[in-house]
Motif scaffolding. Structure first.
Motif, PDB file in Angstrom:
ATOM      1  N   GLU A 117       5.522  -4.000   2.911  1.00 41.59           N
ATOM      2  CA  GLU A 117       5.449  -3.688   4.344  1.00 41.59           C
ATOM      3  C   GLU A 117       6.826  -3.814   4.994  1.00 41.59           C
ATOM      4  OE1 GLU A 117       3.388  -2.341   6.253  1.00 41.59           O
ATOM      5  OE2 GLU A 117       1.353  -2.653   5.506  1.00 41.59           O
ATOM      6  N   GLU A 118       7.579  -4.849   4.611  1.00 41.90           N
ATOM      7  CA  GLU A 118       8.917  -5.024   5.153  1.00 41.90           C
ATOM      8  C   GLU A 118       9.830  -3.877   4.733  1.00 41.90           C
ATOM      9  OE1 GLU A 118       7.044  -7.271   3.740  1.00 41.90           O
ATOM     10  OE2 GLU A 118       7.179  -9.202   4.784  1.00 41.90           O
ATOM     11  N   ALA A 119       9.662  -3.403   3.497  1.00 40.32           N
ATOM     12  CA  ALA A 119      10.462  -2.282   3.020  1.00 40.32           C
ATOM     13  C   ALA A 119      10.163  -1.015   3.822  1.00 40.32           C
ATOM     14  CB  ALA A 119      10.196  -2.045   1.535  1.00 40.32           C
ATOM     15  N   PHE A 120       8.887  -0.752   4.078  1.00 35.54           N
ATOM     16  CA  PHE A 120       8.509   0.422   4.863  1.00 35.54           C
ATOM     17  C   PHE A 120       9.069   0.326   6.277  1.00 35.54           C
ATOM     18  CE2 PHE A 120       5.919   1.365   1.331  1.00 35.54           C
ATOM     19  CZ  PHE A 120       5.355   2.617   1.477  1.00 35.54           C
ATOM     20  N   ALA A 121       9.013  -0.869   6.848  1.00 38.30           N
ATOM     21  CA  ALA A 121       9.547  -1.070   8.196  1.00 38.30           C
ATOM     22  C   ALA A 121      11.051  -0.840   8.231  1.00 38.30           C
ATOM     23  CB  ALA A 121       9.205  -2.473   8.698  1.00 38.30           C
ATOM     24  N   GLY A 171      -2.806   2.910   7.815  1.00 39.73           N
ATOM     25  CA  GLY A 171      -1.544   2.622   8.445  1.00 39.73           C
ATOM     26  C   GLY A 171      -0.772   1.457   7.870  1.00 39.73           C
ATOM     27  N   HIS A 172      -1.288   0.808   6.820  1.00 42.63           N
ATOM     28  CA  HIS A 172      -0.530  -0.238   6.151  1.00 42.63           C
ATOM     29  C   HIS A 172      -0.669  -0.047   4.645  1.00 42.63           C
ATOM     30  CE1 HIS A 172      -4.587  -1.961   6.198  1.00 42.63           C
ATOM     31  NE2 HIS A 172      -4.208  -2.705   5.182  1.00 42.63           N
ATOM     32  N   VAL A 173      -0.006  -0.899   3.863  1.00 40.03           N
ATOM     33  CA  VAL A 173      -0.053  -0.751   2.413  1.00 40.03           C
ATOM     34  C   VAL A 173      -0.696  -1.971   1.778  1.00 40.03           C
ATOM     35  CG1 VAL A 173       1.888   0.826   2.250  1.00 40.03           C
ATOM     36  CG2 VAL A 173       2.307  -1.632   2.199  1.00 40.03           C
ATOM     37  N   GLU A 174      -1.342  -1.738   0.642  1.00 40.65           N
ATOM     38  CA  GLU A 174      -1.992  -2.818  -0.102  1.00 40.65           C
ATOM     39  C   GLU A 174      -1.629  -2.697  -1.578  1.00 40.65           C
ATOM     40  OE1 GLU A 174      -6.190  -2.890   0.468  1.00 40.65           O
ATOM     41  OE2 GLU A 174      -6.073  -3.325   2.616  1.00 40.65           O
ATOM     42  N   TRP A 175      -1.171  -3.813  -2.150  1.00 40.97           N
ATOM     43  CA  TRP A 175      -0.907  -3.914  -3.589  1.00 40.97           C
ATOM     44  C   TRP A 175      -2.199  -4.415  -4.218  1.00 40.97           C
ATOM     45  CZ3 TRP A 175       2.176  -2.141  -7.116  1.00 40.97           C
ATOM     46  CH2 TRP A 175       2.449  -2.823  -8.296  1.00 40.97           C
ATOM     47  N   ALA A 176      -2.972  -3.497  -4.804  1.00 43.75           N
ATOM     48  CA  ALA A 176      -4.333  -3.823  -5.211  1.00 43.75           C
ATOM     49  C   ALA A 176      -4.656  -3.190  -6.557  1.00 43.75           C
ATOM     50  CB  ALA A 176      -5.309  -3.336  -4.142  1.00 43.75           C
ATOM     51  N   GLU A 177      -5.784  -3.600  -7.120  1.00 50.57           N
ATOM     52  CA  GLU A 177      -6.221  -3.059  -8.405  1.00 50.57           C
ATOM     53  C   GLU A 177      -6.501  -1.564  -8.292  1.00 50.57           C
ATOM     54  OE1 GLU A 177      -6.320  -4.439 -11.362  1.00 50.57           O
ATOM     55  OE2 GLU A 177      -5.592  -6.370 -10.581  1.00 50.57           O
ATOM     56  N   TYR A 178      -6.166  -0.857  -9.378  1.00 58.02           N
ATOM     57  CA  TYR A 178      -6.331   0.585  -9.429  1.00 58.02           C
ATOM     58  C   TYR A 178      -6.737   0.942 -10.853  1.00 58.02           C
ATOM     59  CZ  TYR A 178      -5.347   5.505  -8.341  1.00 58.02           C
ATOM     60  OH  TYR A 178      -5.462   6.861  -8.111  1.00 58.02           O
ATOM     61  N   PRO A 179      -7.577   1.959 -11.056  1.00 53.70           N
ATOM     62  CA  PRO A 179      -8.039   2.290 -12.414  1.00 53.70           C
ATOM     63  C   PRO A 179      -6.882   2.577 -13.370  1.00 53.70           C
ATOM     64  CG  PRO A 179      -9.340   3.456 -10.774  1.00 53.70           C
ATOM     65  CD  PRO A 179      -8.219   2.809 -10.034  1.00 53.70           C
ATOM     66  N   ASP A 180      -7.031   2.108 -14.602  1.00 47.04           N
ATOM     67  CA  ASP A 180      -6.036   2.395 -15.628  1.00 47.04           C
ATOM     68  C   ASP A 180      -5.968   3.893 -15.897  1.00 47.04           C
ATOM     69  OD1 ASP A 180      -5.364  -0.255 -15.947  1.00 47.04           O
ATOM     70  OD2 ASP A 180      -6.820  -0.596 -17.556  1.00 47.04           O
ATOM     71  N   LEU A 181      -4.813   4.346 -16.389  1.00 49.85           N
ATOM     72  CA  LEU A 181      -4.560   5.762 -16.601  1.00 49.85           C
ATOM     73  C   LEU A 181      -4.598   6.092 -18.081  1.00 49.85           C
ATOM     74  CD1 LEU A 181      -1.492   5.968 -14.196  1.00 49.85           C
ATOM     75  CD2 LEU A 181      -3.856   6.577 -13.653  1.00 49.85           C
ATOM     76  N   THR A 182      -5.022   7.300 -18.422  1.00 51.97           N
ATOM     77  CA  THR A 182      -5.062   7.786 -19.802  1.00 51.97           C
ATOM     78  C   THR A 182      -3.840   8.651 -20.072  1.00 51.97           C
ATOM     79  OG1 THR A 182      -7.483   7.806 -19.800  1.00 51.97           O
ATOM     80  CG2 THR A 182      -6.372   9.127 -21.480  1.00 51.97           C
TER      81      THR A 182
END
Length: 321
Positions: free
Chosen positions: A296-300, A9-20
């Protein structure tokens, strides 16, 4: 890389695997990403991405190409925008090169990040599926939304008078400024549409709560295109009235379409729609921009239903100036 992910129910700006980046694909360093209602639904757990699509939020973005796969005619350094099934709200994205279009001359990357989802939706539903013809009358529910804003402008460009339903007098004035002929404010009642119709095409993101009204104001041989169910999923319909008017009810989504379908849609957008931005006959309607740290503010803001036009998240300020 970092990416925006919906978590409980919320968003997180977090690490994510690199893309090929593989054959037929390009890697884009993302400058900005458009925010859409589908992102709100996905964050809430109600609209998962199609099988095989990224779980990262974001259905559209714009940026700079940093890598090209084999068989691609685009170049590193090109300013582009892209339509996605997911993944746009990230530091970079890898996408089918057929789903990439050059940023129209005169547009910023922020503006370009906000055009493909809404204009693609309008082109698909009004001009392809509903086969809208010049002069035919269009009714747009939620006329001040991102899709509504795009639809008013496109209809004006192609010779179709439009009317809208909106939530306030201010939003009605906004739609009229974009080119709508007029419309009604929900709180004042919707019966006024009966005096403005009948309508040849109805673009409807609301669903059940407007179903009876749509039947009443639809013209003979009207096309009613359902693209959302914000007003509910179930409704009783007078099938005799639908039959007598020969109304076509068309259910439509874009996100789950296959790659080839989207490629053809974008090819048409590149030919028929994007040149109109350069000619200043279309203008991206950006309501607000937010840095990615204020997601989060943008989504709100989008969820408040108080904005006109689009909300954009800025991912890399160094690219947008």
């Amino acid at each position: 890389m970092k990416a925006l992910q919906g978590v409980e129910g919320h968003v997180e700006w977090a690490e994510y695997p690199d893309l090929t980046c593989d054959v037929g694909q390009v890697r884009i360093r993302v400058a900005a990403a458009g925010l859409n209602r589908a992102d709100l639904l996905q964050r809430a757990g109600h609209y998962p991405p199609p099988p095989g699509a990224s779980e990262v939020l974001g259905l559209e973005c714009a940026g700079i190409i940093t890598e090209v796969g084999a068989g691609v005619s685009l170049n590193i350094g090109d300013r582009v925008c892209t339509l996605l099934a997911g993944g746009g709200m990230a530091e970079e994205v890898v996408v089918d090169a057929r789903h990439v279009l050059p940023v129209p001359e005169g547009l910023t990357l922020i503006e370009a990040a906000a055009i493909l989802e809404v204009y693609g939706t309008v082109w698909l539903n009004l001009f392809q599926l509903a086969a809208l013809q010049p002069g035919q009358k269009v009714l747009l529910h939620a006329g001040a939304s991102g899709i509504g804003s795009a639809a008013i402008q496109l209809c004006k460009a192609f010779g179709n008078p439009t009317w809208v339903t909106v939530g306030s007098a201010e939003r009605l004035a906004y739609c009229e400024q974009l080119g709508a002929q007029g419309g009604v404010v929900r709180d004042n009642g919707l019966d006024g549409l009966k005096d403005l119709g009948p309508f040849d095409v109805i673009l409807d993101p609301v669903g059940a709560s407007y179903a009876e009204l749509n039947l009443q104001v639809a013209a003979q041989d009207a096309r009613w295109v359902l693209i959302g169910v914000m007003g509910g999923r179930q409704a009783q319909l007078d099938m005799g009235l639908m039959l007598g008017k020969r109304i076509q009810l068309i259910g439509s989504t874009l996100r789950s379409r296959d790659d080839s379908f989207k490629a053809e849609l974008l090819r048409e957008l590149g030919q028929e729609v994007l040149p109109l931005f350069t000619e200043k006959r279309l203008n991206p309607q950006i309501a607000r921009t937010f840095p990615i740290g204020e997601a989060e503010e943008a989504f709100a803001e989008l969820a408040s239903n108080q904005i006109t036009g689009k909300v954009v998240l800025v991912i890399d300020p160094s690219l947008v100036g």
